[in-house]
Design a protein around this motif. Structure first.
Motif, PDB file in Angstrom:
ATOM      1  N   ASN A  88       0.797  -1.224   0.000  1.00 29.52           N
ATOM      2  CA  ASN A  88       0.000   0.000   0.000  1.00 29.52           C
ATOM      3  C   ASN A  88       0.831   1.276   0.000  1.00 29.52           C
ATOM      4  OD1 ASN A  88      -1.921  -1.988   0.374  1.00 29.52           O
ATOM      5  ND2 ASN A  88      -2.939  -0.995   2.087  1.00 29.52           N
ATOM      6  N   VAL A  89       1.986   1.252   0.658  1.00 24.74           N
ATOM      7  CA  VAL A  89       2.800   2.462   0.768  1.00 24.74           C
ATOM      8  C   VAL A  89       4.034   2.382  -0.129  1.00 24.74           C
ATOM      9  CG1 VAL A  89       4.015   4.020   2.335  1.00 24.74           C
ATOM     10  CG2 VAL A  89       1.985   2.789   3.143  1.00 24.74           C
ATOM     11  N   SER A  90       4.859   1.357   0.084  1.00 22.94           N
ATOM     12  CA  SER A  90       6.074   1.247  -0.735  1.00 22.94           C
ATOM     13  C   SER A  90       5.732   1.047  -2.208  1.00 22.94           C
ATOM     14  CB  SER A  90       6.943   0.095  -0.228  1.00 22.94           C
ATOM     15  OG  SER A  90       7.417   0.367   1.076  1.00 22.94           O
ATOM     16  N   GLY A  91       4.622   0.366  -2.485  1.00 20.10           N
ATOM     17  CA  GLY A  91       4.223   0.181  -3.881  1.00 20.10           C
ATOM     18  C   GLY A  91       3.962   1.501  -4.576  1.00 20.10           C
ATOM     19  N   VAL A  92       3.363   2.457  -3.859  1.00 25.56           N
ATOM     20  CA  VAL A  92       3.137   3.784  -4.431  1.00 25.56           C
ATOM     21  C   VAL A  92       4.468   4.491  -4.649  1.00 25.56           C
ATOM     22  CG1 VAL A  92       2.090   6.046  -4.014  1.00 25.56           C
ATOM     23  CG2 VAL A  92       0.844   3.959  -3.393  1.00 25.56           C
ATOM     24  N   PHE A  93       5.349   4.429  -3.659  1.00 27.74           N
ATOM     25  CA  PHE A  93       6.677   5.038  -3.796  1.00 27.74           C
ATOM     26  C   PHE A  93       7.431   4.450  -4.985  1.00 27.74           C
ATOM     27  CE2 PHE A  93      11.231   4.348  -2.729  1.00 27.74           C
ATOM     28  CZ  PHE A  93      11.674   5.642  -2.955  1.00 27.74           C
ATOM     29  N   HIS A  94       7.406   3.131  -5.120  1.00 27.23           N
ATOM     30  CA  HIS A  94       8.106   2.499  -6.245  1.00 27.23           C
ATOM     31  C   HIS A  94       7.548   2.985  -7.585  1.00 27.23           C
ATOM     32  CE1 HIS A  94       9.127  -1.054  -3.360  1.00 27.23           C
ATOM     33  NE2 HIS A  94       9.977  -0.059  -3.232  1.00 27.23           N
ATOM     34  N   GLY A  95       6.224   3.143  -7.648  1.00 24.31           N
ATOM     35  CA  GLY A  95       5.621   3.643  -8.885  1.00 24.31           C
ATOM     36  C   GLY A  95       6.082   5.050  -9.205  1.00 24.31           C
ATOM     37  N   ILE A  96       6.101   5.905  -8.204  1.00 20.79           N
ATOM     38  CA  ILE A  96       6.536   7.284  -8.407  1.00 20.79           C
ATOM     39  C   ILE A  96       7.998   7.325  -8.842  1.00 20.79           C
ATOM     40  CG2 ILE A  96       7.027   9.447  -7.186  1.00 20.79           C
ATOM     41  CD1 ILE A  96       4.497   8.751  -5.476  1.00 20.79           C
ATOM     42  N   ARG A  97       8.826   6.554  -8.164  1.00 19.58           N
ATOM     43  CA  ARG A  97      10.265   6.592  -8.464  1.00 19.58           C
ATOM     44  C   ARG A  97      10.574   6.029  -9.855  1.00 19.58           C
ATOM     45  NH1 ARG A  97      15.450   4.663  -7.470  1.00 19.58           N
ATOM     46  NH2 ARG A  97      16.778   6.222  -6.495  1.00 19.58           N
ATOM     47  N   ALA A  98       9.781   5.051 -10.294  1.00 20.60           N
ATOM     48  CA  ALA A  98      10.037   4.450 -11.603  1.00 20.60           C
ATOM     49  C   ALA A  98       9.496   5.305 -12.754  1.00 20.60           C
ATOM     50  CB  ALA A  98       9.414   3.051 -11.656  1.00 20.60           C
ATOM     51  N   PHE A  99       8.338   5.936 -12.549  1.00 27.17           N
ATOM     52  CA  PHE A  99       7.664   6.623 -13.652  1.00 27.17           C
ATOM     53  C   PHE A  99       7.914   8.124 -13.712  1.00 27.17           C
ATOM     54  CE2 PHE A  99       5.347   2.670 -13.724  1.00 27.17           C
ATOM     55  CZ  PHE A  99       4.947   2.518 -15.051  1.00 27.17           C
ATOM     56  N   LEU A 100       8.031   8.788 -12.550  1.00 30.70           N
ATOM     57  CA  LEU A 100       8.126  10.251 -12.559  1.00 30.70           C
ATOM     58  C   LEU A 100       9.292  10.787 -13.380  1.00 30.70           C
ATOM     59  CD1 LEU A 100       6.635  12.788 -11.375  1.00 30.70           C
ATOM     60  CD2 LEU A 100       5.717  10.552 -10.792  1.00 30.70           C
ATOM     61  N   PRO A 101      10.503  10.219 -13.277  1.00 35.05           N
ATOM     62  CA  PRO A 101      11.588  10.755 -14.108  1.00 35.05           C
ATOM     63  C   PRO A 101      11.274  10.692 -15.603  1.00 35.05           C
ATOM     64  CG  PRO A 101      12.477   9.409 -12.340  1.00 35.05           C
ATOM     65  CD  PRO A 101      10.993   9.193 -12.322  1.00 35.05           C
ATOM     66  N   LYS A 102      10.609   9.639 -16.032  1.00 33.86           N
ATOM     67  CA  LYS A 102      10.243   9.517 -17.447  1.00 33.86           C
ATOM     68  C   LYS A 102       9.162  10.531 -17.820  1.00 33.86           C
ATOM     69  CE  LYS A 102      11.282   4.535 -17.575  1.00 33.86           C
ATOM     70  NZ  LYS A 102      12.401   4.588 -18.548  1.00 33.86           N
ATOM     71  N   MET A 103       8.200  10.732 -16.925  1.00 33.08           N
ATOM     72  CA  MET A 103       7.153  11.721 -17.171  1.00 33.08           C
ATOM     73  C   MET A 103       7.739  13.128 -17.210  1.00 33.08           C
ATOM     74  SD  MET A 103       4.068  10.305 -14.752  1.00 33.08           S
ATOM     75  CE  MET A 103       2.808   9.206 -15.438  1.00 33.08           C
ATOM     76  N   ILE A 104       8.664  13.397 -16.302  1.00 35.34           N
ATOM     77  CA  ILE A 104       9.295  14.714 -16.257  1.00 35.34           C
ATOM     78  C   ILE A 104      10.083  14.989 -17.527  1.00 35.34           C
ATOM     79  CG2 ILE A 104      11.131  16.020 -15.085  1.00 35.34           C
ATOM     80  CD1 ILE A 104      10.121  14.629 -12.454  1.00 35.34           C
ATOM     81  N   ALA A 105      10.745  13.953 -18.041  1.00 39.65           N
ATOM     82  CA  ALA A 105      11.580  14.112 -19.243  1.00 39.65           C
ATOM     83  C   ALA A 105      10.763  14.244 -20.516  1.00 39.65           C
ATOM     84  CB  ALA A 105      12.545  12.931 -19.361  1.00 39.65           C
ATOM     85  N   THR A 106       9.480  13.905 -20.446  1.00 37.68           N
ATOM     86  CA  THR A 106       8.595  14.008 -21.608  1.00 37.68           C
ATOM     87  C   THR A 106       7.795  15.297 -21.475  1.00 37.68           C
ATOM     88  OG1 THR A 106       8.396  11.605 -21.673  1.00 37.68           O
ATOM     89  CG2 THR A 106       6.756  12.868 -22.899  1.00 37.68           C
ATOM     90  N   PRO A 107       7.827  16.191 -22.457  1.00 34.87           N
ATOM     91  CA  PRO A 107       7.184  17.505 -22.284  1.00 34.87           C
ATOM     92  C   PRO A 107       5.661  17.471 -22.235  1.00 34.87           C
ATOM     93  CG  PRO A 107       8.084  17.281 -24.502  1.00 34.87           C
ATOM     94  CD  PRO A 107       8.580  16.106 -23.725  1.00 34.87           C
ATOM     95  N   ALA A 108       5.058  16.402 -22.695  1.00 40.55           N
ATOM     96  CA  ALA A 108       3.596  16.337 -22.714  1.00 40.55           C
ATOM     97  C   ALA A 108       3.032  16.257 -21.301  1.00 40.55           C
ATOM     98  CB  ALA A 108       3.137  15.129 -23.527  1.00 40.55           C
ATOM     99  N   PRO A 109       1.830  16.789 -21.067  1.00 39.67           N
ATOM    100  CA  PRO A 109       1.215  16.698 -19.740  1.00 39.67           C
ATOM    101  C   PRO A 109       1.042  15.244 -19.309  1.00 39.67           C
ATOM    102  CG  PRO A 109       0.044  18.274 -21.116  1.00 39.67           C
ATOM    103  CD  PRO A 109       1.004  17.552 -22.020  1.00 39.67           C
ATOM    104  N   ALA A 110       1.209  15.003 -18.011  1.00 39.47           N
ATOM    105  CA  ALA A 110       1.067  13.650 -17.464  1.00 39.47           C
ATOM    106  C   ALA A 110       0.431  13.746 -16.083  1.00 39.47           C
ATOM    107  CB  ALA A 110       2.418  12.950 -17.387  1.00 39.47           C
ATOM    108  N   TRP A 111      -0.277  12.688 -15.713  1.00 43.24           N
ATOM    109  CA  TRP A 111      -1.028  12.656 -14.462  1.00 43.24           C
ATOM    110  C   TRP A 111      -0.581  11.477 -13.606  1.00 43.24           C
ATOM    111  CZ3 TRP A 111      -2.663  14.962 -18.727  1.00 43.24           C
ATOM    112  CH2 TRP A 111      -3.447  16.123 -18.625  1.00 43.24           C
ATOM    113  N   VAL A 112      -0.506  11.704 -12.300  1.00 40.43           N
ATOM    114  CA  VAL A 112      -0.221  10.647 -11.331  1.00 40.43           C
ATOM    115  C   VAL A 112      -1.366  10.610 -10.329  1.00 40.43           C
ATOM    116  CG1 VAL A 112       1.335   9.796  -9.542  1.00 40.43           C
ATOM    117  CG2 VAL A 112       2.271  10.954 -11.551  1.00 40.43           C
TER     118      VAL A 112
END
Length: 288
Positions: free
Chosen positions: A117-141
């Motif tokens: 419930n907690v670490s799974g959310v953190f792992h998702g953020i850590r894995a996906f956010l850098p890729k979302m940040i590097a892509t200029p298109a809008p993205a939602w979490v």
């Protein structure tokens, strides 16, 4: 803007997509024209859902993933971007329940709740956010908290604790995204009320040797009674998508009901009242 305007044609990655609100979010994302990446430890469940969505003219792929494993979640992100495309929507939904007195809770069950419930959310953020940040298109979490994230409930302490943690994590993430200046990243907290799923049936309990199993199973039974009148997962998903498209931060499946729990929580904190049992009244966490 409508949900179709905001999300249609994009890629959605949903953890815990095999059942409950996760499956409902996947089905509604498909209705909006999104390509859906289904992630879950239950490979059979997401395989069946993938086939359903593809037979209905959509595009869905399934990637088995245990969100407790940071490497597996990173592989999920890498595969999603390499094989499907830039992710417009990440839904950190996977979750598990636990019943029983806190002092009776097996250590393994406590760890399971925290890791999913907690670490799974953190792992998702850590894995996906850098890729979302590097892509200029809008993205939602979207991170799945719960009505349990703004309430206190006896005999479900590990779950309630985890949902409070997810809500605080999501609120902090919102501030950090603003602080870093990433205007194209939209962070939102999902707080469902009761939504139909099997989370209560599959919830952990307590060890019969020394634990009060009767109390744990009584709470499970009470939650199953609530499930009988719970919201349909697709209807819940539609509400969440519509609120997200409006730009809200807190996405509530049942706005009046969940909103009243938020108000009560705020009043308790403002008045500094000690938590008190209320006979005949319960706040129920969502069925994910």
């Amino acid at each position: 803007m409508t949900a179709q305007d905001v999300f249609g044609g994009g890629v959605a990655v949903i953890t815990g997509a095999g059942a409950g609100i996760g499956a409902g979010l996947a089905r509604h994302a498909h209705r909006l024209g999104m390509t859906v990446v289904l992630a879950d430890v239950d490979e059979e469940a997401i395989g069946t859902l993938r086939d359903e969505l593809n037979a209905d003219g959509g595009t869905a792929v399934c990637i088995p993933c245990d969100v407790r494993d940071s490497i597996a979640v990173q592989e999920l992100a890498d595969r999603a971007y390499a094989e499907v495309g830039p992710v417009r929507l990440l839904v950190n939904n996977a979750g598990v329940e636990q019943f029983g007195y806190l002092w009776d809770t097996p250590v393994a069950n406590w760890n399971r709740v925290v890791e999913v419930n907690v670490s799974g959310v953190f792992h998702g953020i850590r894995a996906f956010l850098p890729k979302m940040i590097a892509t200029p298109a809008p993205a939602w979490v979207w991170n799945l908290s719960s009505i349990g994230g703004v309430a206190v409930v006896p005999l479900q302490a590990p779950y309630i604790m985890s949902k409070h943690a997810v809500l605080a994590l999501t609120e902090c993430l919102q501030l950090e995204v603003q602080h870093a200046g990433f205007d194209h990243i939209h962070v939102q907290a999902v707080l469902p009320g009761a939504v139909v799923s099997n989370i209560f049936e599959s919830a952990g309990g307590v060890d019969a040797h020394g634990g009060d199993t009767a109390a744990a199973e009584s709470q499970r039974s009470a939650m199953l009674d609530i499930k009988a009148a719970a919201m349909d997962p697709i209807a819940a998903a539609e509400v969440v998508f519509d609120q997200a498209a409006e730009g809200r931060f807190y996405l509530l499946t049942q706005p009046d009901y969940v909103g009243s729990a938020m108000t009560e929580r705020a009043n308790v904190l403002a008045s500094q009242r000690a938590p008190m049992l209320r006979t005949g009244r319960r706040f129920d966490p969502e069925a994910e």
